[in-house]
Scaffold this motif. Sequence first.
Motif, PDB file in Angstrom:
ATOM      1  N   ALA A   1       0.854  -1.185   0.000  1.00  0.00           N
ATOM      2  CA  ALA A   1       0.000   0.000   0.000  1.00  0.00           C
ATOM      3  C   ALA A   1       0.888   1.232   0.000  1.00  0.00           C
ATOM      4  O   ALA A   1       1.829   1.338   0.788  1.00  0.00           O
ATOM      5  CB  ALA A   1      -0.909  -0.002   1.220  1.00  0.00           C
TER       6      ALA A   1
ATOM      7  N   ILE B   1       0.091  -6.186   0.640  1.00  0.00           N
ATOM      8  CA  ILE B   1      -1.328  -6.395   0.366  1.00  0.00           C
ATOM      9  C   ILE B   1      -1.523  -7.816  -0.157  1.00  0.00           C
ATOM     10  O   ILE B   1      -0.899  -8.206  -1.150  1.00  0.00           O
ATOM     11  CB  ILE B   1      -1.870  -5.394  -0.671  1.00  0.00           C
ATOM     12  CG1 ILE B   1      -1.530  -3.956  -0.286  1.00  0.00           C
ATOM     13  CG2 ILE B   1      -3.377  -5.558  -0.821  1.00  0.00           C
ATOM     14  CD1 ILE B   1      -1.922  -2.944  -1.337  1.00  0.00           C
TER      15      ILE B   1
ATOM     16  N   ILE C   1      -3.987  -9.045  -4.343  1.00  0.00           N
ATOM     17  CA  ILE C   1      -3.919  -8.209  -5.548  1.00  0.00           C
ATOM     18  C   ILE C   1      -3.602  -9.119  -6.733  1.00  0.00           C
ATOM     19  O   ILE C   1      -2.701  -9.960  -6.677  1.00  0.00           O
ATOM     20  CB  ILE C   1      -2.854  -7.114  -5.407  1.00  0.00           C
ATOM     21  CG1 ILE C   1      -3.283  -6.102  -4.348  1.00  0.00           C
ATOM     22  CG2 ILE C   1      -2.604  -6.418  -6.750  1.00  0.00           C
ATOM     23  CD1 ILE C   1      -4.488  -5.268  -4.729  1.00  0.00           C
TER      24      ILE C   1
ATOM     25  N   ASN D   1      -9.913  -2.045  -2.292  1.00  0.00           N
ATOM     26  CA  ASN D   1     -10.218  -0.848  -3.081  1.00  0.00           C
ATOM     27  C   ASN D   1      -8.918  -0.112  -3.393  1.00  0.00           C
ATOM     28  O   ASN D   1      -8.465   0.730  -2.609  1.00  0.00           O
ATOM     29  CB  ASN D   1     -11.191   0.054  -2.325  1.00  0.00           C
ATOM     30  CG  ASN D   1     -11.633   1.261  -3.154  1.00  0.00           C
ATOM     31  OD1 ASN D   1     -11.297   1.379  -4.333  1.00  0.00           O
ATOM     32  ND2 ASN D   1     -12.389   2.160  -2.540  1.00  0.00           N
ATOM     33  N   TYR D   2      -8.305  -0.459  -4.525  1.00  0.00           N
ATOM     34  CA  TYR D   2      -7.063   0.185  -4.958  1.00  0.00           C
ATOM     35  C   TYR D   2      -7.157   0.522  -6.444  1.00  0.00           C
ATOM     36  O   TYR D   2      -7.807  -0.192  -7.225  1.00  0.00           O
ATOM     37  CB  TYR D   2      -5.865  -0.731  -4.716  1.00  0.00           C
ATOM     38  CG  TYR D   2      -5.532  -0.930  -3.257  1.00  0.00           C
ATOM     39  CD1 TYR D   2      -4.790   0.016  -2.559  1.00  0.00           C
ATOM     40  CD2 TYR D   2      -5.984  -2.051  -2.576  1.00  0.00           C
ATOM     41  CE1 TYR D   2      -4.506  -0.162  -1.216  1.00  0.00           C
ATOM     42  CE2 TYR D   2      -5.696  -2.240  -1.242  1.00  0.00           C
ATOM     43  CZ  TYR D   2      -4.956  -1.293  -0.556  1.00  0.00           C
ATOM     44  OH  TYR D   2      -4.675  -1.462   0.770  1.00  0.00           O
TER      45      TYR D   2
ATOM     46  N   MET E   1       0.392   0.460  -4.289  1.00  0.00           N
ATOM     47  CA  MET E   1      -0.977   0.718  -4.722  1.00  0.00           C
ATOM     48  C   MET E   1      -1.575   1.930  -4.001  1.00  0.00           C
ATOM     49  O   MET E   1      -1.479   2.053  -2.777  1.00  0.00           O
ATOM     50  CB  MET E   1      -1.853  -0.508  -4.472  1.00  0.00           C
ATOM     51  CG  MET E   1      -1.325  -1.807  -5.071  1.00  0.00           C
ATOM     52  SD  MET E   1      -1.352  -1.813  -6.878  1.00  0.00           S
ATOM     53  CE  MET E   1      -3.117  -1.969  -7.183  1.00  0.00           C
TER      54      MET E   1
ATOM     55  N   ALA F   1      -4.762   3.982  -2.691  1.00  0.00           N
ATOM     56  CA  ALA F   1      -6.123   3.686  -2.252  1.00  0.00           C
ATOM     57  C   ALA F   1      -7.117   4.287  -3.232  1.00  0.00           C
ATOM     58  O   ALA F   1      -6.959   5.424  -3.690  1.00  0.00           O
ATOM     59  CB  ALA F   1      -6.357   4.235  -0.849  1.00  0.00           C
ATOM     60  N   GLY F   2      -8.150   3.523  -3.568  1.00  0.00           N
ATOM     61  CA  GLY F   2      -9.120   3.959  -4.560  1.00  0.00           C
ATOM     62  C   GLY F   2     -10.258   4.752  -3.963  1.00  0.00           C
ATOM     63  O   GLY F   2     -10.596   4.621  -2.783  1.00  0.00           O
TER      64      GLY F   2
ATOM     65  N   ASP G   1     -12.326   1.221  -6.712  1.00  0.00           N
ATOM     66  CA  ASP G   1     -11.067   1.164  -7.480  1.00  0.00           C
ATOM     67  C   ASP G   1     -10.898   2.360  -8.412  1.00  0.00           C
ATOM     68  O   ASP G   1     -10.301   2.245  -9.487  1.00  0.00           O
ATOM     69  CB  ASP G   1     -10.985  -0.128  -8.300  1.00  0.00           C
ATOM     70  CG  ASP G   1     -11.232  -1.370  -7.477  1.00  0.00           C
ATOM     71  OD1 ASP G   1     -10.914  -1.339  -6.269  1.00  0.00           O
ATOM     72  OD2 ASP G   1     -11.746  -2.355  -8.022  1.00  0.00           O
TER      73      ASP G   1
ATOM     74  N   PRO H   1      -8.860   8.902  -1.548  1.00  0.00           N
ATOM     75  CA  PRO H   1      -9.652   7.686  -1.363  1.00  0.00           C
ATOM     76  C   PRO H   1     -11.074   7.952  -0.875  1.00  0.00           C
ATOM     77  O   PRO H   1     -11.685   7.074  -0.254  1.00  0.00           O
ATOM     78  CB  PRO H   1      -8.850   6.932  -0.310  1.00  0.00           C
ATOM     79  CG  PRO H   1      -8.284   8.029   0.555  1.00  0.00           C
ATOM     80  CD  PRO H   1      -7.983   9.173  -0.378  1.00  0.00           C
TER      81      PRO H   1
END
Length: 762
Positions: A120, A127, A130, A176-177, A208, A210-211, A256, A298
């Motif tokens: 992350a 993570i 993924i 959620n990425y 990644m 955060a989405g 995402d 995010p």
Amino acid sequence: MKSRGINGRRLRLECAARRGRTARTIAVLGVVGLGLLAGTAESSAARLHRAQLALSHVRRTRRPSPTFARSGGAAARAPLGARLRGAGSTPNDLLRSAIPANALAAGLGGSAQITGTVTAAATSAPIKGIAVCAYQLFGSGEVCAQTNAGGQYALTELPAEEYVVEFFVPLGSSLNYVPQSYGEATGGELQAVVLPEATAASGIDAAMLAGGALTGTVKNGEAKPIAGIEVCAFDVEGFYASCAITNAGGEYQVADLGSGQYAVEFWSPFESGLNYITQFYKGAGSFGEAQLVPVSAPGTTAGINATLKTGGQITGTVTSAASKGSLEGIVVCAYGEESEYERCALSGSSGQYAVVGLQSGHYGVQFAATSSGPLNYAPQYYNGKALPREAELVGVLAGGTKSGVDAAMLPGGQIGGRVRAWGSGASLEGIVACALPSGPEQLFGCSSGSLPDGFYAIVSLAAGKYKVAFLSRGEYALQFYKEASTFAGAQELTLAAGGVLEGINAELKLSVPRALTSPRISGSAVEGSTLSVVHAAWTNHPTSYLDQWGRCDSTGSNCFTIATGASYALQPADGNHTIRVRESASNLGGSGAFAYSTATAVVAPATSTEGSARGTPSGTTPVSPPPIQGVLASGAALPSVAQLKALLAHLLAPAGRGARIGALLKRGSYSASFRALTAGRLTISWFVVPRGAHLAAAKPILVAAGRVSPAAAGPASIKVRLTSKGRRLLAHAHRLKITVKGTLAASGQSTISAKRAVTLKR
């Protein structure tokens, strides 16, 4: 939840793709992972190759909006994979649910591997879960795995190739990425992973971000929630970002998402049976009319709700004209004549179908067997017509039903044969054969891949004229029947209604080797020393190498061949010069393009020159430094204005692989070698000109620029470097039309200028 509406989208895209809308359109549906390849007859070989590349190339292979399924809108600007693949953020999307939930994935029969760790970006914590996929740049092979609890993954048994590695959240995950490709981060650029045979590329990591998310509720006209509606977010250029399906309460969360603005689409997947008209937020009928929704990752943007209207429907029964029995599994598509709206359905066991979710309007209706299914029936249009322009249109009102739109299907034509390897005669399995129509408004057809014994069959073809293409995952060169490398050179076949053409065989040659790295020179640059070549890394298993040694000036330019072989003993004549080597690798398919080493240091004299031989071998040919995009012929001592104009015009046309968008982004420039006819100054600029504007009057966007000033007639090269704005434009473009302007100020002559329009392609 994340979308799983894959089969319906695949059905719709197959329908749209197979409908031949113009005489010059060729759509090729490859199965068993090849996907959709699209192109034109004028550039079939190149376009088919680009399509193969696109299916495994770029992270933004997105599902297009239904509104653009057959239009020149946003989806037309998307990569080819975007027009084919269906939901999800990767080219592997139709198979995403099958991505192994382990960190080790065996690949495609090679001996190389890619490993790395996913963390992350905010916390540097590993993570788990993924998805990581490696896609071949010049093939269609792909391998995927999921990260373990330590964030680690390994993609093994990979062939020598260049790969794009993508990291994304798989379907069904609560993570959620924002999806990314290797090398991408804040301000970063996508990087290809070069993987020679028997090597390991480690440290292919991702941090990644955060989405963000969109949430809302979908209801019908009676204010009741609707379950099963798919909600998709598209960025401002029309590229798919992410989707979700509404739950029993009509609620959804599209995750995402990166920071930006999105058009949000609400539609009922074909397989859901829901009868609602597709719309965009806020109540818009198309992507272009949609109100954009901001997302700041995010964070979550809430309240993106929709009230859907009941659609019209077309119903009927599909039967066999010969047996009168009902037919299951026929694809039925209604496509709008006043708009680009389209919906599809499959006939059921009783032969009945219902195409739902239609806006008010008039529709043409197409009936076709799926390209990979067991049925063999010729496509037709309502009412029993062979071509779309002959179709009887069907009027529908939103909320109403037009019934009795039936079809009696006639037997389809077939083309079959056997595919073998050139030279060995071994049967080839998994080769896709496609019948490409040369007549107007015909549909293409493809086999589902040759069997272990090499036999294939293309079914469900209409009567007409076809040319057959044979495609592999990249290990064999694209070939057309009969032993042609281009669509234009292919032998045309005439297929009668319900007819069978057998013996359409092919012997495919291996794809020629392609250099992944440059050759290197080992040894000391001292007269009397022996230099040796360290082979470049090549794809497609070379069986032999050709190494040519060149004596160059002190800058590594103006080289002439002095020897061939794996080694070269430096001579006194090499003093005060540099040495380069160029290498070509061969296999049964032929020889690959030359790869060039860097130059050695200037050769120093030996302490003793006894036994040294001076002179250059006779009959040598010049070795030009790379990259060579077309060497211009030398002119007269005093070149005419016409000659100079011809040379300038030639230089204004970017050509070769180096002119492809992917290569431009990778190298940051385009280079061309030429032979200057005289001293002077050459300037080349690439612009994107706003619509309706002119270079002299508007403020065009400078995409790239380069300049060179040859001191005399002779070999020269120019490098046209991308600007930062040019990089951004190309990064999001599948095709980009530019204006190339050139100025040549030859010594002692008037300045010459020229410009031309050029389309850069993936």
